[in-house]
Structures are given as structure tokens and as C-alpha cells.
Design a protein around this motif. Sequence first.
Motif, mmCIF file in Angstrom:
data_model
loop_
_atom_site.group_PDB
_atom_site.id
_atom_site.type_symbol
_atom_site.label_atom_id
_atom_site.label_comp_id
_atom_site.label_asym_id
_atom_site.label_seq_id
_atom_site.Cartn_x
_atom_site.Cartn_y
_atom_site.Cartn_z
ATOM 1 N N LEU A 75 23.015 27.968 54.248
ATOM 2 C CA LEU A 75 22.391 28.133 55.569
ATOM 3 C C LEU A 75 20.878 28.011 55.518
ATOM 4 O O LEU A 75 20.235 27.787 56.559
ATOM 5 N N ARG A 76 20.308 28.145 54.332
ATOM 6 C CA ARG A 76 18.848 27.976 54.195
ATOM 7 C C ARG A 76 18.454 26.518 53.986
ATOM 8 O O ARG A 76 17.260 26.200 53.983
ATOM 9 N N SER A 124 18.594 20.637 56.539
ATOM 10 C CA SER A 124 19.288 19.716 57.444
ATOM 11 C C SER A 124 20.785 20.016 57.512
ATOM 12 O O SER A 124 21.371 20.555 56.573
ATOM 13 N N LYS A 125 21.374 19.640 58.636
ATOM 14 C CA LYS A 125 22.817 19.805 58.818
ATOM 15 C C LYS A 125 23.597 18.948 57.815
ATOM 16 O O LYS A 125 24.662 19.357 57.335
ATOM 17 N N GLU A 126 23.056 17.767 57.517
ATOM 18 C CA GLU A 126 23.728 16.877 56.570
ATOM 19 C C GLU A 126 23.797 17.514 55.187
ATOM 20 O O GLU A 126 24.830 17.442 54.502
ATOM 21 N N GLN A 184 23.690 20.719 54.560
ATOM 22 C CA GLN A 184 24.621 21.839 54.647
ATOM 23 C C GLN A 184 26.065 21.366 54.554
ATOM 24 O O GLN A 184 26.884 21.955 53.844
ATOM 25 N N HIS A 185 26.358 20.290 55.281
ATOM 26 C CA HIS A 185 27.726 19.742 55.264
ATOM 27 C C HIS A 185 28.106 19.269 53.863
ATOM 28 O O HIS A 185 29.230 19.509 53.397
ATOM 29 N N LYS A 186 27.183 18.615 53.169
ATOM 30 C CA LYS A 186 27.450 18.122 51.821
ATOM 31 C C LYS A 186 27.705 19.273 50.867
ATOM 32 O O LYS A 186 28.611 19.210 50.024
ATOM 33 N N SER A 240 31.087 20.789 51.588
ATOM 34 C CA SER A 240 32.191 19.909 51.202
ATOM 35 C C SER A 240 32.520 20.029 49.722
ATOM 36 O O SER A 240 33.670 19.806 49.318
#
Length: 320
Positions: A228-229, A232-234, A236-238, A241
Motif C-alpha cells: 500500500l506504500r 502506483s496502482k500498477e 501494487q497490482h504487480k 500478483s
Amino acid sequence: MLDLNNTSINPLVFILVGFPGLEAFHIWISLPFCAMFAIAVSGNVMLLLTIKTEQSLHKPMFFFLSMLAATDFIISVTIMPKMLSLFWFNSSEIVRDLCLLQMFFIHTFTCMESGVLVAMAFDRYVAICNPLRYAIVLTHMLVTKLGLLAFFRSLILVIPFPVLAKRLLFCDRNVISHTYCDHMAVVRLACVDFTVNSMYVLIVAVSTGALDILFIALSYTSILRAVLRLPSKEAQHKAFSTCTAHILVILVFYTPCLFSTLTYRYGHHVPPNFQILMSNLYLLLPPMFNPLVYGIKAKLLRQRVLSMFSKKWVVSEDYT
């Protein structure tokens, strides 16, 4: 004085019932179990061979995955051959010592699987929270030590299971209402008090399952905070995953385990066959599910498996 010989007090052979009352349907019941067994064995053997032969997969995450695959393979081959012989050929007898040996292997390697899942959670924690130190922290030596720790912890904790079970008196009760030699299913046949066995099972459950779940929860709490720190959202998603496969494997392992434990302890009104089904799913779902999950989610592993199949296909085409 009891006028009983040693054989009548401790029968030399136990009888496995399978699913009580559903004996006429054992052939049909065996079909999904047989399919799960085939997928589990082939999937885990494929994982082990791929990780062993592909140098690019000689990394901590895949070493832990190979431990998981080996554990799942052993659990599958320990439980399924006897179960299928019971379903297909009505071969219900199992020698007492073999029953205790099966009990030992089942509980040792399910306990070890829990330990390996903790080690994999630690691997994900280091990879996400301290990525620059990953190669320094998770050396081959540390990975080996963690694997040996999981094995010897399981060995030490489970050895008393068959030892305590063997010292019980069973009188003439030798019919196990189960598909395999589960510890509590065997112990409940005793014609003497088995409180010590029940208490020890509870101690092992707390010292392995409860503590392992706690360590995994702490690891993923730290992982969540770190993710969460990320800016970017990308990113975070990586990061998320990379943990998806492990989280799915944890859920598949601990959810049936929790249901099985609760129904055995508190589900007095739960149908016996449902308890037996949950016990079987607890042992058979993870070995089938784990190679499928990692085969789909782990991109590098998936590529290596597909490349192996494509090479075999090309070779077979050359010879046609």
C-alpha cells in the motif's frame, strides 16, 4: 482378571469401512478421487522434474515449491492406493502396523506442508518488503535449513501419534469408519480412556496449525503495508500478483483442515460421511490444486513447462 489374549485386546488387523452405508456406491465415489489422484501425481511430478532440470528455476521460491510438491506427492501415494483398493476391490483389511505407519506418514507430511507454507510466506515477505536484500537473506543454505526445520519439527511432533495409539487397548473393536487410518478415527476404537491422545492432538494442532497461521498472517500484514506504500496502482497490482498463488494454496490447505477439525471436535450432529469427506478433501485437494495454481500463476514456471511440451511435440513430429 481379563481372560483375553493379546490379539483380542490389540487386533492385528483393522477394517476400513470407507463411507459407512454407501458401500454400494464406492465405485462411483472412487471416480472423482481417482481423478484427483491422477492430477495430483502427474502435476507434482511435472513440477519436480521441471524445477530440477531448468537452471533458471533454481531460485528460493521454486525450491520451496519443490518441497511443497514432494510433500503433496508423498501424501497422495500414502493415502490413495489403499483407498482405491477399498473402493474397487473391497480390500478393507489393513495390518495394524501398516495402519500406524500410514497414520504417521499422513500426519507428518501434512504438518510439514504447513511448515513449508510458512517458509513460502517468509519468502514473499522478503521479496516484497526487502527486495534488495532478497538474494542475501534467502541463500541456498537458509532455504535448506528452513526445509529441514519443517521436516524435523513434523517428525518430532508426530512420532508420539502411533506410539500413543499402539499402547491403547482395542478389545475386539477393529472397524475404522474411514477411508484411511486417521489418528482420531483409530483412537476412538479404544476400549480404554484415550484422553492423553486427544490432548496431545490438541497440543500439536495449536503448536503447528495455529502458530503457522499466525506467522503467515503477520507476514501478509507486513506485505500489505509495504504494498500500500507503493506509489502506483500498477506496482501494487504487480506486487499483489506475486502473492496470489501462495494465498490460494493457503486457503485450499487450511480451509478444509479447519472444517475437518471443527466437525471432529464439535460437530456431533454432523453426518459421519460429511466428516469423512472433509477429511479426504483436506488431504487430496491441496496435492491436486497446488500444481495447477502454480502452473497458471507462476509465469516463468508455466513457460518452462510449455517449452518442455513443445520440444517433445517437435521431436515426435520429426519421427512421424
